[in-house]
Design a protein around this motif. Structure first.
Motif, PDB file in Angstrom:
ATOM      1  N   VAL A  44       0.954  -1.202   0.053  1.00 14.37           N
ATOM      2  CA  VAL A  44       0.089   0.009  -0.094  1.00 14.37           C
ATOM      3  C   VAL A  44       0.998   1.214   0.035  1.00 14.37           C
ATOM      4  N   ALA A  45       0.217   2.274  -0.354  1.00 11.88           N
ATOM      5  CA  ALA A  45       0.924   3.782  -0.314  1.00 11.88           C
ATOM      6  C   ALA A  45       0.083   4.730   0.392  1.00 11.88           C
ATOM      7  N   ALA A  46       0.571   5.670   1.199  1.00 13.02           N
ATOM      8  CA  ALA A  46      -0.128   6.647   1.824  1.00 13.02           C
ATOM      9  C   ALA A  46       0.697   7.975   1.679  1.00 13.02           C
ATOM     10  N   GLY A  47       0.682   8.429   0.682  1.00  8.66           N
ATOM     11  CA  GLY A  47       1.362   9.679   0.345  1.00  8.66           C
ATOM     12  C   GLY A  47       2.800   9.505   0.569  1.00  8.66           C
ATOM     13  N   LEU A  48       3.600  10.061   1.827  1.00  9.69           N
ATOM     14  CA  LEU A  48       5.052   9.880   1.802  1.00  9.69           C
ATOM     15  C   LEU A  48       5.330   8.537   2.358  1.00  9.69           C
ATOM     16  N   ARG A  49       4.451   7.948   2.647  1.00  8.81           N
ATOM     17  CA  ARG A  49       4.676   6.281   3.609  1.00  8.81           C
ATOM     18  C   ARG A  49       4.340   5.490   2.672  1.00  8.81           C
ATOM     19  N   SER A  50       4.872   4.266   2.633  1.00  6.74           N
ATOM     20  CA  SER A  50       4.537   3.147   1.905  1.00  6.74           C
ATOM     21  C   SER A  50       4.589   1.937   2.665  1.00  6.74           C
ATOM     22  N   GLY A  51       4.052   0.985   2.532  1.00  5.28           N
ATOM     23  CA  GLY A  51       3.943  -0.294   3.510  1.00  5.28           C
ATOM     24  C   GLY A  51       3.477  -1.548   2.969  1.00  5.28           C
ATOM     25  N   ILE A  52       3.343  -2.656   3.831  1.00  4.13           N
ATOM     26  CA  ILE A  52       2.609  -3.658   3.562  1.00  4.13           C
ATOM     27  C   ILE A  52       1.714  -4.224   4.757  1.00  4.13           C
ATOM     28  N   LEU A  53       0.550  -4.683   4.348  1.00  2.00           N
ATOM     29  CA  LEU A  53      -0.474  -4.964   4.970  1.00  2.00           C
ATOM     30  C   LEU A  53      -0.530  -6.587   5.045  1.00  2.00           C
ATOM     31  N   HIS A  54      -0.470  -7.135   6.167  1.00  2.54           N
ATOM     32  CA  HIS A  54      -0.598  -8.608   6.521  1.00  2.54           C
ATOM     33  C   HIS A  54      -1.994  -8.788   7.043  1.00  2.54           C
ATOM     34  N   GLY A  55      -2.966  -9.785   6.439  1.00  2.00           N
ATOM     35  CA  GLY A  55      -4.090 -10.153   7.153  1.00  2.00           C
ATOM     36  C   GLY A  55      -4.730 -11.201   6.555  1.00  2.00           C
ATOM     37  N   SER A  56      -5.814 -11.466   7.042  1.00  2.00           N
ATOM     38  CA  SER A  56      -6.603 -12.513   6.593  1.00  2.00           C
ATOM     39  C   SER A  56      -7.928 -12.238   5.972  1.00  2.00           C
ATOM     40  N   VAL A  57      -8.444 -12.940   4.941  1.00  2.00           N
ATOM     41  CA  VAL A  57      -9.491 -12.491   4.215  1.00  2.00           C
ATOM     42  C   VAL A  57     -10.560 -13.764   4.170  1.00  2.00           C
ATOM     43  N   SER A  58     -11.922 -13.309   4.423  1.00  2.00           N
ATOM     44  CA  SER A  58     -12.995 -14.476   4.496  1.00  2.00           C
ATOM     45  C   SER A  58     -13.807 -13.886   3.315  1.00  2.00           C
ATOM     46  N   VAL A  59     -14.548 -14.932   2.770  1.00  2.00           N
ATOM     47  CA  VAL A  59     -15.387 -14.806   1.490  1.00  2.00           C
ATOM     48  C   VAL A  59     -16.634 -15.507   2.122  1.00  2.00           C
ATOM     49  N   ARG A  60     -17.686 -15.080   2.009  1.00  2.00           N
ATOM     50  CA  ARG A  60     -19.164 -15.683   2.280  1.00  2.00           C
ATOM     51  C   ARG A  60     -20.004 -15.266   1.181  1.00  2.00           C
ATOM     52  N   GLY A  61     -21.117 -16.089   0.816  1.00  2.00           N
ATOM     53  CA  GLY A  61     -22.119 -15.695  -0.066  1.00  2.00           C
ATOM     54  C   GLY A  61     -23.026 -15.186   0.745  1.00  2.00           C
ATOM     55  N   THR A  62     -23.594 -14.126   0.065  1.00  2.00           N
ATOM     56  CA  THR A  62     -24.744 -13.558   0.395  1.00  2.00           C
ATOM     57  C   THR A  62     -26.056 -13.763  -0.801  1.00  2.00           C
ATOM     58  N   GLY A  63     -27.033 -13.144  -0.486  1.00  2.00           N
ATOM     59  CA  GLY A  63     -28.364 -13.341  -1.735  1.00  2.00           C
ATOM     60  C   GLY A  63     -27.787 -12.731  -3.062  1.00  2.00           C
ATOM     61  N   GLU A  64     -26.980 -11.610  -3.027  1.00  2.00           N
ATOM     62  CA  GLU A  64     -26.709 -10.966  -4.281  1.00  2.00           C
ATOM     63  C   GLU A  64     -25.397 -11.345  -4.760  1.00  2.00           C
ATOM     64  N   GLY A  65     -24.670 -11.808  -4.199  1.00  2.29           N
ATOM     65  CA  GLY A  65     -23.294 -12.077  -4.467  1.00  2.29           C
ATOM     66  C   GLY A  65     -22.463 -12.619  -3.162  1.00  2.29           C
ATOM     67  N   ALA A  66     -21.260 -11.894  -2.969  1.00  4.12           N
ATOM     68  CA  ALA A  66     -20.044 -12.464  -2.234  1.00  4.12           C
ATOM     69  C   ALA A  66     -19.998 -10.889  -1.265  1.00  4.12           C
ATOM     70  N   HIS A  67     -19.791 -11.434   0.082  1.00  9.29           N
ATOM     71  CA  HIS A  67     -19.282 -10.565   1.194  1.00  9.29           C
ATOM     72  C   HIS A  67     -17.649 -11.022   1.351  1.00  9.29           C
ATOM     73  N   VAL A  68     -16.821  -9.703   0.863  1.00  9.90           N
ATOM     74  CA  VAL A  68     -15.583  -9.976   1.081  1.00  9.90           C
ATOM     75  C   VAL A  68     -14.908  -9.229   2.466  1.00  9.90           C
ATOM     76  N   LEU A  69     -14.410  -9.798   3.343  1.00 17.22           N
ATOM     77  CA  LEU A  69     -13.838  -9.177   4.616  1.00 17.22           C
ATOM     78  C   LEU A  69     -12.377  -9.249   4.721  1.00 17.22           C
ATOM     79  N   PHE A  70     -11.517  -8.289   4.637  1.00 18.50           N
ATOM     80  CA  PHE A  70     -10.061  -8.244   4.790  1.00 18.50           C
ATOM     81  C   PHE A  70      -9.892  -7.709   6.252  1.00 18.50           C
TER      82      PHE A  70
END
Length: 149
Positions: A44-70
């Motif tokens: 990622v980049a945020a103006g004068l700063r750059s970095g790396i995000l580490h995390g988990s992603v979960s995907v679950r189905g909904t009535g209209e598609g998919a809900h993605v949570l990072f």
């Protein structure tokens, strides 16, 4: 400072997982799938700063598609020292412009030099600032429910 980013996509959960893989590759990140989710490392980049995000992603189905949570578990940021130095040089230009009328015997060239320093700082640093966030990454994955792909 842990944070969460979420989005509703007009894709099936399987298509959303494939979009995560493709998106991570396009952003020069890494994606390790585990069932209906996985681990994501994202630059990622945020103006004068750059970095790396580490995390988990979960995907679950909904009535209209998919809900993605990072869920960001760890972030590492660094500041671009050269850009900060150039902005400090621009700040010296501001001081030169402010000091010119207060210093007897100086020429208007001091103010002109200050203006040039400010302009240089803007052209080198300010005009090249970028912002790439996890929210931007998720928004790039696919259409929202009701949108046409």
């Amino acid at each position: 400072m842990l944070s969460q980013y979420e989005i509703e996509l007009g894709l099936t959960p399987e298509e959303a997982l494939e979009a995560l893989e493709d998106g991570a590759e396009a952003w020069n990140g890494t994606w390790h799938r585990r069932g209906t989710g996985g681990q994501l490392t994202l630059p990622v980049a945020a103006g004068l700063r750059s970095g790396i995000l580490h995390g988990s992603v979960s995907v679950r189905g909904t009535g209209e598609g998919a809900h993605v949570l990072f869920h960001v578990e760890r972030s590492e940021y660094s500041t671009n020292a050269a850009a900060v130095g150039m902005l400090a040089l621009g700040a010296l230009g501001v001081l030169a412009m402010l000091a010119w009328p207060l210093l007897p015997g100086t020429t208007p060239n001091l103010a002109g030099s200050g203006f040039i320093l400010i302009l240089l700082a803007w052209l080198v640093v300010g005009s090249r600032l970028r912002h790439k966030s996890a929210a931007d990454f998720l928004a790039s994955l696919g259409p929202r429910p009701g949108e046409h792909p």
